[in-house]
Design an enzyme around this catalytic site. Structure first.
Site, short mmCIF file in Angstrom:
data_model
loop_
_atom_site.label_atom_id
_atom_site.label_comp_id
_atom_site.label_asym_id
_atom_site.label_seq_id
_atom_site.Cartn_x
_atom_site.Cartn_y
_atom_site.Cartn_z
N CYS A 1 -7.26 -65.44 -36.21
CA CYS A 1 -8.36 -66.20 -35.60
C CYS A 1 -8.51 -67.57 -36.22
O CYS A 1 -9.31 -68.38 -35.75
CB CYS A 1 -9.67 -65.44 -35.76
SG CYS A 1 -9.81 -64.13 -34.57
N ASP A 2 -7.79 -67.83 -37.30
CA ASP A 2 -7.93 -69.10 -38.00
C ASP A 2 -7.27 -70.22 -37.20
O ASP A 2 -6.11 -70.11 -36.82
CB ASP A 2 -7.25 -68.96 -39.38
CG ASP A 2 -7.60 -70.10 -40.29
OD1 ASP A 2 -7.92 -71.19 -39.77
OD2 ASP A 2 -7.55 -69.91 -41.52
#
Ligand SMILES: Cc1ncc(COP(=O)(O)O)c(C=O)c1O
Length: 398
Positions: A328-329
């Site tokens: 998700c980064d």
């Protein structure tokens, strides 16, 4: 070959049988064996494989089969892994900063004789933890100037100056230890001359100290070929080492070592990833900078890639894509552009080649993603087929 190993004839069979939605490391043992044999044949001394580069058992087994019996190990777990797997292997403790417990265990349990030091306090530690240096060879790690085109200059963190190296050699001798000298020109070194000039530094230090070392270790740094980087052939690096050795006129009793990592293993492993979503020219794949592709964030090299599709053929026209990692980064973006057919779509696989060095070895578990599937593949990797064209030929696995 490892027990229970899954072996495939080619990359198409891997895709057909596994249809993997997870990343798969495809190990080419024949390539690794070939790399090891070639290096050993060319290098005028012992070839120590730098285990940190890729410690996977399948990789180690292939290198062992190729004749590697010496290992640059930089931690107690690496020493244990090598000494317990291969009875006839020689392990060397090549980290300049070690815990006292690690030195003591390496010496007492595994009988390690070579230890790198680059500071007087580390030398003292070594003396105190090894029965006053009995049977110990203190290998002084010298710093070297940054070589032209070297991607990772390792001297920023480790290495003694010429004057400090002279002092360390003298002190070690005074304490009753045998001595050696080592350096590392930096990883993916594009300039063979760096080995000659670093050996000239070694020559100056030996002359100044008035001590004949037991060994001289020219380290790693020998490069691999990438899609955007064509280093000089290995022969030129070996010639440069020979020239350096010739200039400093070492007595024949001095053993010569090198510690290659990347040059032995980069070409022996590829990574099969799957496209989970396409957004324009961005491909969201199932591995990224927190997994196998972290090294690409710290360098300019680009591995070759090709499309692998189960059925239906692929376009002949190519375009460039960006690749997004699975976490998700939002910084999980693979640097650089990849040339692939214009019709890449969700569900396609991409084989990223030249991924054997510093990939699985440094992958994290961030966000629950951890690449850990290894298979053996017996075909030629992508790089063998790469020309100067925009991309490697795609594979249709139907
Ligand atoms: C001490 C030492 N030796 C050898 C290596 C292997 O270097 P390369 O993979 O560039 O050959 C490294 C890499 O970090 C290292 O630190």
């Amino acid at each position: 070959m490892a027990k229970g190993d899954r072996v495939f004839t080619d990359i198409a069979s891997v895709v057909r049988e596994l249809k993997p939605s997870y990343p798969v490391y495809c190990v080419r043992p024949e390539v690794l064996v070939r790399n090891a044999r070639r290096f050993i044949k060319l290098f005028p001394g012992d070839v120590l494989y730098a285990v940190k580069c890729n410690p996977h058992t399948r990789v180690l087994e292939a290198l062992y089969e190729g004749g590697i019996r010496h290992f640059d190990t930089a931690s107690l777990p690496e020493i244990a892994q090598i000494c317990e797997a291969y009875e006839d292997a020689h392990s060397y403790f090549m980290h300049p900063v070690k815990t006292r417990a690690a030195i003591e265990m390496a010496y007492r349990v595994y009988g390690i004789r070579h230890y790198v030091v680059d500071h007087i306090d580390e030398l003292q530690k070594l003396y105190e933890e090894t029965e006053k240096g009995r049977n110990v060879i203190a290998v002084v790690r010298m710093t070297t100037p940054k070589a032209e085109g070297t991607l990772f200059h390792l001297a920023g963190k480790f290495g003694a100056s010429e004057a400090e190296s002279v002092a360390l050699l003298k002190k070690a001798k005074k304490l009753g230890m045998e001595v050696g000298i080592a350096f590392h020109v930096g990883s993916q070194c594009m300039d063979p001359g760096a080995y000659t000039s670093s050996l000239e530094m070694v020559g100056r230090v030996i002359a100044e100290a008035g001590i004949v070392p037991q060994c001289v270790d020219v380290g790693g740094g020998f490069p691999a070929r990438y899609a955007n980087m064509e280093p000089p052939p290995l022969e030129q690096y070996i010639d440069a080492v020979r020239e350096g050795l010739r200039r400093i006129k070492l007595p024949p009793t001095v053993e010569v070592f090198c510690e290659p990592g990347r040059a032995l293993v980069a070409t022996g492993v590829s990574l099969l990833v799957q496209v989970q979503l396409r957004k324009g020219d961005q491909l969201y794949i199932n591995d990224g900078i927190y997994g196998s592709l972290q090294e690409l964030t710290t360098s300019d090299m680009r591995p070759p890639a090709r499309l692998v599709r189960l059925e239906g053929g692929t376009a002949n026209e190519f375009q460039t894509y960006g690749m997004m990692g699975p976490t998700c980064d939002s910084v999980d973006v693979v640097p650089g552009a990849f040339h692939l057919p214009v019709d890449v779509k969700e569900g396609d696989w991409i084989e990223i080649d030249q991924i054997g060095a510093y990939s699985n070895a440094i992958a994290t578990r961030f966000n629950g993603f951890y690449p850990e599937t290894f298979v053996t593949v017996m075909d030629d990797p992508v790089a063998a087929q790469l020309s100067d064209g925009p991309g490697a030929p795609s594979v249709v696995a139907a």
